[in-house]
Motif scaffolding. Sequence first.
Motif, PDB file in Angstrom:
ATOM      1  N   TRP A 239      -5.395  -1.608  -4.085  1.00 39.23           N
ATOM      2  CA  TRP A 239      -4.765  -2.483  -3.102  1.00 39.23           C
ATOM      3  C   TRP A 239      -5.811  -3.378  -2.426  1.00 39.23           C
ATOM      4  CZ3 TRP A 239      -5.178  -2.783   2.298  1.00 39.23           C
ATOM      5  CH2 TRP A 239      -4.203  -3.559   2.925  1.00 39.23           C
TER       6      TRP A 239
ATOM      7  N   SER B  36      -5.438   4.482  -5.170  1.00 43.36           N
ATOM      8  CA  SER B  36      -4.382   3.518  -4.852  1.00 43.36           C
ATOM      9  C   SER B  36      -4.845   2.558  -3.769  1.00 43.36           C
ATOM     10  CB  SER B  36      -3.081   4.233  -4.463  1.00 43.36           C
ATOM     11  OG  SER B  36      -3.235   5.016  -3.311  1.00 43.36           O
TER      12      SER B  36
ATOM     13  N   TYR C  60       1.964   1.904  -3.480  1.00 40.69           N
ATOM     14  CA  TYR C  60       0.911   2.238  -4.426  1.00 40.69           C
ATOM     15  C   TYR C  60       0.737   3.733  -4.608  1.00 40.69           C
ATOM     16  CZ  TYR C  60      -0.862  -2.437  -5.133  1.00 40.69           C
ATOM     17  OH  TYR C  60      -1.013  -3.732  -5.505  1.00 40.69           O
TER      18      TYR C  60
ATOM     19  N   LYS D 276      -6.201  -7.435  -2.486  1.00 41.45           N
ATOM     20  CA  LYS D 276      -6.249  -8.195  -1.226  1.00 41.45           C
ATOM     21  C   LYS D 276      -7.482  -9.103  -1.182  1.00 41.45           C
ATOM     22  CE  LYS D 276      -6.406  -7.473   3.751  1.00 41.45           C
ATOM     23  NZ  LYS D 276      -6.537  -6.471   4.814  1.00 41.45           N
TER      24      LYS D 276
ATOM     25  N   LEU E 294       0.826  -1.204   0.000  1.00 36.95           N
ATOM     26  CA  LEU E 294       0.000   0.000   0.000  1.00 36.95           C
ATOM     27  C   LEU E 294       0.861   1.255   0.000  1.00 36.95           C
ATOM     28  CD1 LEU E 294      -2.790   1.225  -0.023  1.00 36.95           C
ATOM     29  CD2 LEU E 294      -2.862   0.964   2.463  1.00 36.95           C
TER      30      LEU E 294
END
Length: 117
Positions: A89, A85, A50, A93, A47
């Motif tokens: 992410w 972003s 990102y 996930k 993260l």
Amino acid sequence: YWKFSKQIENLKNPTLYTIALAYFTFWNRHLDFIRLLQKQNLFSLLLDKYEGWIWDISRMYNEDQIFHLHFSEGKKNTYFLVYQSAGLWNMLKHWVNHGAVESPEYLADLFVEITTK
């Protein structure tokens, strides 16, 4: 990270869809790595990367064209890119945690649909 950035640089006339497709295709090829990060409780490290990655893309290309930014003040564009972003992410996930069943094409379509609503 740099391999993915290189992939994005090579896109001709990129769109939100083609960038999202490249993103999910890249991670589909690296599922073992993602699963290892999760197993070691290191997935959240992505993260942090990102936010820099999304800024790189916005500088490489016309951010209005790709991210459909139409905010009156620049600060709102910044918050929107940070939001994007985190969304990518979290989609990654969730996808990996649920078996990575959906195709990169499906996820790219979904990302565009969600983002442009």
